[in-house]
Scaffold this motif. Structure first.
Motif, PDB file in Angstrom:
ATOM      1  N   LEU A 462       0.729  -1.124   0.184  1.00 43.71           N
ATOM      2  CA  LEU A 462      -0.219   0.106   0.293  1.00 43.71           C
ATOM      3  C   LEU A 462       0.761   1.174   0.033  1.00 43.71           C
ATOM      4  CD1 LEU A 462      -2.885   1.065   0.249  1.00 43.71           C
ATOM      5  CD2 LEU A 462      -2.293   1.231   2.781  1.00 43.71           C
ATOM      6  N   CYS A 466       1.136   4.903  -2.471  1.00 46.20           N
ATOM      7  CA  CYS A 466       0.348   5.239  -2.397  1.00 46.20           C
ATOM      8  C   CYS A 466       1.840   6.671  -1.963  1.00 46.20           C
ATOM      9  CB  CYS A 466      -0.317   5.905  -0.786  1.00 46.20           C
ATOM     10  SG  CYS A 466      -1.815   4.636  -1.732  1.00 46.20           S
ATOM     11  N   GLN A 521      -7.376   3.472  -1.145  1.00 41.14           N
ATOM     12  CA  GLN A 521      -6.311   3.085  -1.571  1.00 41.14           C
ATOM     13  C   GLN A 521      -6.311   1.358  -1.750  1.00 41.14           C
ATOM     14  OE1 GLN A 521      -5.350   4.408  -5.375  1.00 41.14           O
ATOM     15  NE2 GLN A 521      -6.651   6.286  -4.383  1.00 41.14           N
ATOM     16  N   ALA A 522      -6.645   0.965  -0.586  1.00 44.06           N
ATOM     17  CA  ALA A 522      -6.520  -0.259   0.156  1.00 44.06           C
ATOM     18  C   ALA A 522      -7.550  -0.458   0.031  1.00 44.06           C
ATOM     19  CB  ALA A 522      -6.113  -0.295   1.246  1.00 44.06           C
ATOM     20  N   LEU A 527      -6.087  -5.104  -1.073  1.00 45.38           N
ATOM     21  CA  LEU A 527      -5.028  -5.360  -0.582  1.00 45.38           C
ATOM     22  C   LEU A 527      -5.599  -5.812   0.888  1.00 45.38           C
ATOM     23  CD1 LEU A 527      -2.560  -2.489  -1.084  1.00 45.38           C
ATOM     24  CD2 LEU A 527      -2.865  -4.979  -1.658  1.00 45.38           C
TER      25      LEU A 527
END
Length: 774
Positions: A462, A466, A521-522, A527
């Motif tokens: 992750l 990012c 984003q995870a 993720l």
């Protein structure tokens, strides 16, 4: 003309449908508890935002002495003993003492554990009137191994009781309270020292307020809140998106002091609505606040007016700087938002519930206002509301865990996110604190920093997506400065990433948006990772200056398995204890924001005062003094250190913000890499330093000129005590960015007044940062 909402078609969709809100929302964070009164039949839901923490529910039925689970619906049984540590139990113990009981037999329901994923929800029903209590205890060793979490508690009231939940809990001892129905006004008296709380019941409802000095009225003279005097004494503009700290009458006598404000956006100072205002728009005979105020004031012998000045609580106005007209839109207030003021002398007051249904100011739907009066013994903390994100429940600004010590040394505070932070100290002042940091050592409360733990098997993946730097190269007990960018290469946030363990990282940054972005984003990449927030459970101090290491040697203990203090290099950290192996634990980092040798300490809020005292005692022989934000601003500008809203933001990419050193373009992929790589081939602007001619300090946003043409903008500026003149950081066109170029900073209209400047490289002092690396 006053109409109900069912006869008015909505003009547009309002954010979250404020007028229709009937649920109460509370955010409960790691290491904290919250309680709220609930009625029988209410439906409660508890949702994990981060996951990964224990969550307990307990209740105190109104007809019972003890805490337990009897108010919950379902086959819960007797519950388990509540945790005795990990959160501030003072409020819970005070509630128990008020019922002449103890917490020894208190039972609770553990609805979530450390394995609960984000987004998990528990739903239940309340069977009897009770105080509902939600607890998120912190686990031992969280400083060392990582932890955190947050839940959202929502309460849906039973049918017919929706409005009751929108009223906030009383702030003190209530003397009287009443509802001001929509389209009406009510006058009342306040004794010196009493508090008045104006509550927007359903959200987006303007409430005009006026106060008269009672002793002047007794003499037949009307002395009331004066807009010109108030804004002059407070040095505030008109209209202001907020409220003055105090309000004065025509004789400059202070009438009221602001204590709490949950909105932050009001009109101070315009007229209450008038009959003429409606008539000229084609609405003759419309109910108006000015006539309502005159009618309410009449029994007190106060003369009638066609137009009353007023504090227009919850009225959202501003000045259009293009044509200087006053503009307005729907209010920012939400159900239960309020303003609280304290009377500084005996007063006769009036409050209205504005009847305007032809403008957006009341959300096109006038509703009620609630007024509470508290006695002078109430201890109402000075606070304003803060929301990390628009959808969050409001938090009132709080005091950091170091406040018991800091408040004895200064009364100069300003809001930093959700905390009151000192600006300077009475015994020293900003200049002395600045020099102490350069010659001895300073201690600063930096608890407003956000802390997130990124934990799980996919934590590194992750962070690779990012962050602009390569997390795979980071060893345990090491950290680095990095950026989070969007797809355009603009900087969303900056911070320091530390590696606690193989699958555990700590991100210390400036904005809660970091946590939102990482979680988004995870989820988008599927993720297996948790992004856990700490709230105020971890507090932190910055010990900075050339004597900082000598001070720490006197009090720091580290286990043989952890790096020793003297072996820490720049951006290294260790897990230490105070004095010996049994002392309070803290995370000690070789970092800072001053450009000097320095360290940062991250500790449990429960240990904050103990660690502050130890540092101040150990540092006294070395000249250690506490430092506020004013001195830090001078130090960070001299050191060429960038902050959000000044050097970086949505209008510039990382390179234009002077942060290219934190971008690793050798890294195969991260969000924003494509845009940043493209922009390096043809940059348009760059961040530079300016040595000003003289001591006049420009302000953020001032234009930088070559002749008639503007070629840049000032981002930050201060007077440099070390250099003896003003300095600026500025973003300028690359064509005008050669070192030694003479430029001018424009004041007034940019042309009528010019301040001379010479372009220099950043940082202004110590270009190799040798002091910080020492």
């Amino acid at each position: 003309m006053l109409q109900r909402s069912d006869s008015l078609a909505p003009q547009r969709v309002r954010y979250q449908g404020l007028k229709d809100a009937s649920t109460l929302r509370r955010d409960v964070r790691y290491g904290q508890m919250d309680h709220v009164h609930v009625r029988a039949g209410s439906v409660i839901s508890v949702t994990t935002v981060d996951g990964g923490c224990d969550v307990w529910l307990t209740s105190r039925p109104r007809d019972a002495r003890d805490f337990g689970v009897t108010a919950f619906d379902g086959p819960i049984g007797t519950g388990d003993a509540l945790p005795a540590t990990g959160f501030d139990t003072r409020a819970l113990r005070a509630m128990a003492q008020s019922r002449d009981t103890t917490l020894d037999q208190a039972r609770g329901l553990r609805i979530f554990g450390p394995d609960a994923p984000a987004g998990e929800t528990h739903i239940g029903k309340i069977t009897q009137d009770a105080d509902l209590i939600c607890i998120l205890p912190a686990q031992g060793g969280f400083i060392e191994t990582g932890a955190g979490g947050r839940v959202v508690l929502t309460i849906q009231p039973p049918a017919g009781n929706g409005h009751d939940l929108t009223l906030p809990d009383p702030l003190g001892h209530v003397v009287d309270e009443w509802r001001v129905s929509r389209g009406t006004a009510r006058a009342y008296t306040l004794k010196k020292g009493q508090f008045v709380q104006i509550i927007d019941v359903e959200g987006q409802q303007c409430s005009d307020f006026m106060a008269m000095r009672a002793d002047a009225l007794d003499q037949g003279v009307e002395r009331y809140i004066d807009s010109t005097v108030s804004r002059t004494m407070a040095r505030g503009a008109y209209p202001t998106p907020g409220l003055h700290d105090k309000f004065f009458d025509q004789d400059m006598v202070p009438l009221l002091a602001l204590r709490q404000d949950t909105v932050g956006r009001h009109d101070t100072f315009a007229l209450a609505c008038t009959a003429r205002g409606y008539e000229e728009r084609g609405f003759p005979g419309h109910i108006n606040c000015s006539d309502n105020i005159s009618g309410a004031f009449a029994p007190y012998g106060i003369g009638t007016r066609r137009a009353w000045p007023a504090i227009n609580f919850f009225f959202n106005s501003w000045i259009d700087w293009q044509n200087h007209h006053i503009a307005a839109d729907e209010a920012w207030s939400r159900p239960g938002d309020h303003v609280t003021m304290q009377a500084l002398t005996d007063l006769v007051c009036v409050s209205t519930a504005c009847p305007d249904d032809v403008d957006p100011i009341n959300g096109w739907n006038p509703t009620d206002v609630h007024v509470r009066i508290y006695d002078e013994t109430s201890r109402i903390q000075h606070a304003v509301a803060w929301r990390a994100n628009p959808e969050d429940a409001a938090q009132m600004t709080a005091r950091s865990a170091f406040h018991p010590r800091i408040s004895k040394l200064t009364s100069s505070f300003q809001v930093a996110r959700q905390l009151w932070m000192p600006t300077q100290y009475d015994a020293t002042g900003a200049i002395a604190e600045y020099w102490a940091c350069k010659t001895a050592a300073t201690l600063q409360d930096m608890s407003g920093l956000r802390k997130f733990d990124i934990i799980g098997p996919d934590a590194e993946e992750l962070l690779q997506i990012c962050l602009t730097r390569n997390a795979a190269k980071l060893s345990q007990h090491r950290g680095f400065y990095a950026l989070i960018c969007d797809a355009r290469g603009s900087v969303l946030d900056d911070g320091t990433l530390f590696r606690l363990e193989d699958t555990a990282f700590r991100w210390c940054c400036g904005s809660d948006n970091s946590g939102l972005h990482l979680r988004e984003q995870a989820a988008a990449h599927g993720l297996n990772v948790r992004v856990l927030s700490y709230g105020d459970k971890i507090q932190n101090l910055a010990l900075q200056g050339p004597k900082s290491r000598d001070i720490l040697r006197k009090i720091v203990f580290t286990q043989p398995s952890r790096p020793a203090l003297d072996n820490l290099k720049w951006f290294g950290f260790t897990i230490a204890r105070l004095h010996d192996r049994d002392g309070p634990m803290f995370m000690l980092c070789r970092t800072g924001f001053t450009g000097e040798l320095g360290y940062e300490i991250f500790c449990d809020s429960a240990d904050a005062v103990t660690i502050w005292d130890a540092l101040m005692e150990a540092g006294a022989p070395d000249g250690l003094v506490p430092m506020g934000s004013h001195a830090l601003e001078m130090l960070r500008i001299e050191a060429g250190l960038m902050i959000s809203g000044a050097e970086f933001g949505p209008e510039a990419d990382a390179f234009e913000s002077g942060l290219g050193f934190a971008v690793d373009l050798k890294k195969p992929h991260f969000i924003g890499r494509t845009a940043l790589e493209r922009n390096t081939t043809a940059p348009r602007r760059t961040l530079v330093g300016l040595h000003m001619v003289g001591n006049e300090v420009p302000v953020h946003g001032d234009g930088i000129f070559v002749g008639r043409e503007q070629v840049g903008t000032v981002t930050s500026a201060c007077h440099s005590p070390a250099l003896g003149h003003a300095i600026c950081m500025a973003r300028v066109a690359v064509e005008n960015a050669a070192t030694g170029t003479n430029l001018e900073v424009g004041k007034l209209d940019g042309h009528m007044k010019r301040l001379g400047a010479t372009l220099v490289d950043l940082p202004f002092l110590d270009p190799k940062r040798e002091k910080a690396r020492a």
